[in-house]
Structures are given as structure tokens and as C-alpha cells.
Design an enzyme around this catalytic site. Structure first.
Site, mmCIF file in Angstrom:
data_model
loop_
_atom_site.group_PDB
_atom_site.id
_atom_site.type_symbol
_atom_site.label_atom_id
_atom_site.label_comp_id
_atom_site.label_asym_id
_atom_site.label_seq_id
_atom_site.Cartn_x
_atom_site.Cartn_y
_atom_site.Cartn_z
ATOM 1 N N HIS A 20 39.999 11.243 29.940
ATOM 2 C CA HIS A 20 39.347 10.913 31.207
ATOM 3 C C HIS A 20 38.200 11.851 31.531
ATOM 4 O O HIS A 20 37.457 11.616 32.492
ATOM 5 C CB HIS A 20 40.374 10.914 32.356
ATOM 6 C CG HIS A 20 40.876 12.275 32.714
ATOM 7 N ND1 HIS A 20 42.073 12.784 32.261
ATOM 8 C CD2 HIS A 20 40.349 13.248 33.493
ATOM 9 C CE1 HIS A 20 42.263 13.993 32.740
ATOM 10 N NE2 HIS A 20 41.231 14.296 33.500
ATOM 11 N N ASP A 66 45.255 9.317 26.956
ATOM 12 C CA ASP A 66 44.361 10.254 27.642
ATOM 13 C C ASP A 66 43.971 11.387 26.694
ATOM 14 O O ASP A 66 44.377 12.532 26.854
ATOM 15 C CB ASP A 66 45.019 10.808 28.901
ATOM 16 C CG ASP A 66 43.996 11.449 29.840
ATOM 17 O OD1 ASP A 66 42.798 11.465 29.497
ATOM 18 O OD2 ASP A 66 44.393 11.930 30.921
ATOM 19 N N GLY A 68 39.712 20.659 37.126
ATOM 20 C CA GLY A 68 39.068 21.552 36.171
ATOM 21 C C GLY A 68 39.996 21.973 35.054
ATOM 22 O O GLY A 68 39.541 22.426 33.999
ATOM 23 N N SER A 100 41.919 19.877 33.510
ATOM 24 C CA SER A 100 42.079 18.722 32.620
ATOM 25 C C SER A 100 41.712 19.065 31.183
ATOM 26 O O SER A 100 40.695 19.715 30.926
ATOM 27 C CB SER A 100 41.176 17.573 33.081
ATOM 28 O OG SER A 100 41.776 16.852 34.104
ATOM 29 N N SER A 103 46.691 16.059 31.455
ATOM 30 C CA SER A 103 46.191 14.756 31.886
ATOM 31 C C SER A 103 45.944 14.747 33.393
ATOM 32 O O SER A 103 44.814 14.634 33.843
ATOM 33 C CB SER A 103 47.182 13.649 31.512
ATOM 34 O OG SER A 103 46.767 12.401 32.022
#
Length: 439
Positions: A210, A240, A320, A322, A337
Site C-alpha cells: 500500500h 500487502d 510511517g 508501514s 501492513s
């Protein structure tokens, strides 16, 4: 006179050396593995990276007995693997293998059927579900964004499925964490690098899908002055994960994870996590955080789309973080995720399993091999705590020594002092023409 002075000096040095050895031993016992100071920085600081590895005895038993006779496995409070079983014969087989058997009502086949019914219903953003092997149920969760009317319909669906599903609300909202190891910037947003990977010819970064679609450029800072690379493969929603190809050959592409404070952890293996396992996450926003795995094969309905097959944990995360790595004992487990909550109030965070991502993308982590979460137990050693205290590289030796703090230095000084007393001897009278060792 000189003779007596030398004896006095030797006696003083010897007493000081013995004292240093004793004090150093006490300090090491407090700071070393298992001691009260091991793995903490004081207060609520980061947890140690030497989390207990879990074994895969439970996983092997689940695979061998099948989904109709088992309902998952986890790590018990005593550190032993626990397997949920549906009949006495399966329980006996689990016990003979050295694991703990727990009789349950529903098999994994029953629970999977329940998740299929939830998945077949109209998608509701802000909901998630996952199998909880400990309660032998599928847990349906609705966040604060789900309206009362929609949540009522989801609860009605859960009631139709029966006791296999438990519905509950949660605070906050399920969101992807785009805004770490190391930060990566693009178009005003930020993610975290996960793991360095390769296809045998080219170096890539494995991160969250993402974070950006194919063609997304990435930089080391928000000004775009130093380029990292470009997203070349991305899968989101559904999965993801994504690959960022290195365009800058000068950047470090080794198999290490940045955990803050100038420290890194070398990745030596890849595995799937186990429920109950203690794990660590590193992110560019909140740094190093720890928690436990609470669910597997989770489905999360983000506003952007549905992602399945995720790992649920109690590790906190914020925007941030992720794409940041999930790991334990140098074993790569997943990439961040999304989730709910933050690192002040706590929350739930979901991770893309790294094994699935590596297989789908056709890449591997350099020097890391697929392995059980605890090789020592998998090879037949029973009763082990799962902590690997072996050291094999210079970095490992230094890191291992640092665990003991200044106590190790005090011991070394004391030992050297004790050896030095052997060289401080009263001067012996020499007789010309005869050896001093004669007679």
C-alpha cells in the site's frame, strides 16, 4: 626491604583482583541472560532482541493430523507448544510428541467455514476477522468507523454462523500506516524499508504494497535529493507487499535490520510466526517495539480494500511504520501492513507474512534460509528454552559481550590483575655459577 615491599604489593594486588572478580561476577549475573537487567534500558525502554524462539512442533503436528482433527497451535505460558485437538486419539499423539493437547469443540475446518461465510457477505470497511486458536473461535472485530446499522448486520451474520464466531468492537480505526527500519519518502508520504532481498542478480527492498503502486520513486529524505529506487512490483489490496528496486548502488543492501541507536540485527532465517510468540517490529516513526502474535490468517477490510492472510499482533505502530520488518532472533517474519491505536495507548497491528511475499515475488533474503522458528527444538532437543546463545561472527561476539555490560570488563581486569601477581615475586639471591632453578 625490597623483598618485603614486593610481597606487600603482591598481596594488595591479589586482594584487589579477587575483589574485582567477585564484583564483576555479581554485575554479570544481574546483566547477563536471565538476569534482572538483561534486555532492558530501564523503565519502559526497548525490549531485548533475544526473544524466545518458538518451536514448530505444534505446526508439524497440525499438518500431520489435519484440519478436521486440529484447530491450530500456539505457545503456552510455560513455553511449550499447545495444539488444539478434537478427539482423544489426536490428543494422545500430541502428548507423545512432547506438546500439550487441548480438547476443543470446533476443528480448523469448522472455523475456516465460518470465515468463508464472513468473507461472502458484503464488504464493510473497518471490520476484520481472524482465527483465535486459544478461544477456538473466529473473532469478528468492528472499529469505530463502522456504523451502528452495519455493525448490527455483521452481528446478525455472526449469530447465524453460531458459536464459532465472537463479535466485538474496538477503539480507533483500521488504517494502513503510510504517512522502520530506515525511512523512505515519496510524494509527501513516508514508509519504512522492510528487508533487503535479491533475485540473484538485482537488489530490492521488500516493503508494504500500500506504500505505492508500480513506478513510485523513493528517496532517503523528503527533499528528494538522494534516490533509493523505484517500485517495480506491488500487490495491494488482496496482499500487502511490494518490491522497490535499488537504483542507487552505493546504498547498503546487506541482510541487516536497523533497530535504532546505531544498532542492527542480521537476518539469518525466514519463517512463519506462531501464536503466542514474542516478536519485534522496527519502524521509522516509532523505532523498535515488541509484542506477541495473537492470530494468523487474519482478514482486514481497510478503507482502500481487503487484505487476507495477515498476522495479528499486539505490537503498536503508527503512520510511517508501514513496510517495516517484523522479526525475532534474526528470523524474518513479516512486514508492517496496518492496524488501530498508537504507541501511547497501544493497539493492534497486522503484518504481511514474509514467506508468502518472498515466494510470490521470486526473491530471497541474502544469507537467510527457510527454517523452523527454533532450530534447536526442531532438531530434536527437548526442554530447551528456545534462546540461542551461540556466537559465530565478530558482530555476534561483540553483541553477546555487550549483554553483560561493564561487569565483563571488571572480570577481565580482575583476571589480568590476578595473573600479574605471578610476576611480582621477591627478588631471589643469585649465586654465580649455579642455575636459579637448581636444587
Amino acid at each position: 626491604m625490597v623483598k618485603h615491599m614486593r610481597r606487600g604489593v603482591r598481596r594488595v594486588v591479589r586482594f584487589a583482583a579477587v575483589g574485582a572478580l567477585v564484583c564483576g561476577g555479581v554485575m554479570v549475573s544481574q546483566a547477563g541472560p536471565g538476569g534482572s537487567a538483561h534486555g532492558t534500558t530501564g523503565g519502559d525502554g526497548p525490549r531485548a532482541l533475544s526473544a524466545d524462539r518458538t518451536d514448530d512442533v505444534g505446526g508439524r503436528l497440525v499438518s500431520a493430523l489435519g484440519a478436521s482433527r486440529t484447530a491450530g497451535n500456539w505457545i503456552g505460558a510455560d513455553g511449550r507448544p499447545v495444539v488444539a485437538v478434537t478427539d482423544d486419539t489426536a490428543a494422545d499423539e500430541v502428548s507423545r510428541a512432547g506438546a500439550t493437547a487441548k480438547r476443543v469443540r470446533y476443528s480448523m475446518a469448522d472455523l475456516d467455514s465460518a470465515t468463508e461465510k464472513l468473507r461472502s457477505a458484503p464488504r464493510v470497511a473497518g471490520t476484520a476477522w481472524m482465527v483465535d486458536p486459544k478461544s477456538n473461535q473466529v473473532v469478528l472485530v468492528g472499529d469505530s468507523t463502522v456504523s451502528t446499522a452495519r455493525w448490527s448486520k455483521m452481528k446478525d451474520l455472526a449469530a447465524e454462523v453460531g458459536g464459532k464466531v465472537r463479535a466485538q468492537r474496538t477503539e480507533g480505526s483500521f488504517t494502513t500506516r503510510t504517512a522502520g527500519a530506515s525511512p523512505m519518502f515519496t510524494n509527501g508520504s513516508r514508509c519504512s524499508a522492510g528487508f533487503n532481498v535479491t533475485n540473484g542478480q538485482t537488489g530490492f527492498i521488500l516493503t508494504a504494497g500500500h506504500c505505492g503502486p508500480n513506478g513510485t520513486p523513493w528517496f532517503t529524505d523528503g527533499t528528494g535529493s538522494t534516490r533509493i529506487g523505484t517500485t517495480v512490483q506491488s500487490s495491494f489490496p488482496g496482499n500487502d507487499f511490494s518490491l522497490v528496486r535499488y537504483d542507487n548502488a552505493s546504498l547498503d543492501q546487506s541482510s541487516v535490520v536497523n533497530v535504532g541507536g546505531g544498532q542492527t540485527v542480521r537476518v539469518t532465517g525466514v519463517a512463519d510466526p506462531v501464536v503466542g510468540q514474542e516478536v519485534f517490529r522496527s519502524g521509522s516513526t516509532t523505532g523498535l517495539r515488541s509484542g506477541k502474535v495473537t492470530g494468523l490468517n487474519a482478514t482486514v477490510n481497510y478503507p482502500e480494500g481487503t487484505v487476507t492472510g495477515l498476522v495479528q499482533t499486539t505490537v503498536c505502530a503508527e503512520p510511517g511504520d508501514s513496510g517495516g520488518p517484523l522479526f525475532a532472533q534474526g528470523v524474518a517474519l513479516g512486514v508492517t501492513s496496518g492496524g488501530s491505536g498508537d504507541c501511547d495507548r497501544g493497539g493492534v497491528t497486522f503484518f504481511q507474512p514474509v514467506t508468502k511475499a518472498l515466494t510470490a515475488l521470486g526473491v530471497s533474503i541474502p544469507g537467510a534460509s527457510a527454517q523452523s522458528p527454533n532450530p534447536s527444538i526442531a532438531s530434536g532437543a527437548s526442554g530447551s528454552s528456545g534462546v540461542d546463545d551461540g556466537v559465530s561472527t565478530l558482530d555476534d561476539v561483540v553483541a553477546y559481550a555487550q549483554n553483560f555490560g561493564p561487569g565483563l570488563v571488571v572480570i577481565v581486569v580482575g583476571f589480568v590483575g590476578l595473573l600479574s601477581t605471578l610476576t611480582i615475586r621477591p627478588r631471589r639471591r643469585r649465586y654465580r655459577g649455579y642455575s636459579t632453578g637448581w636444587g
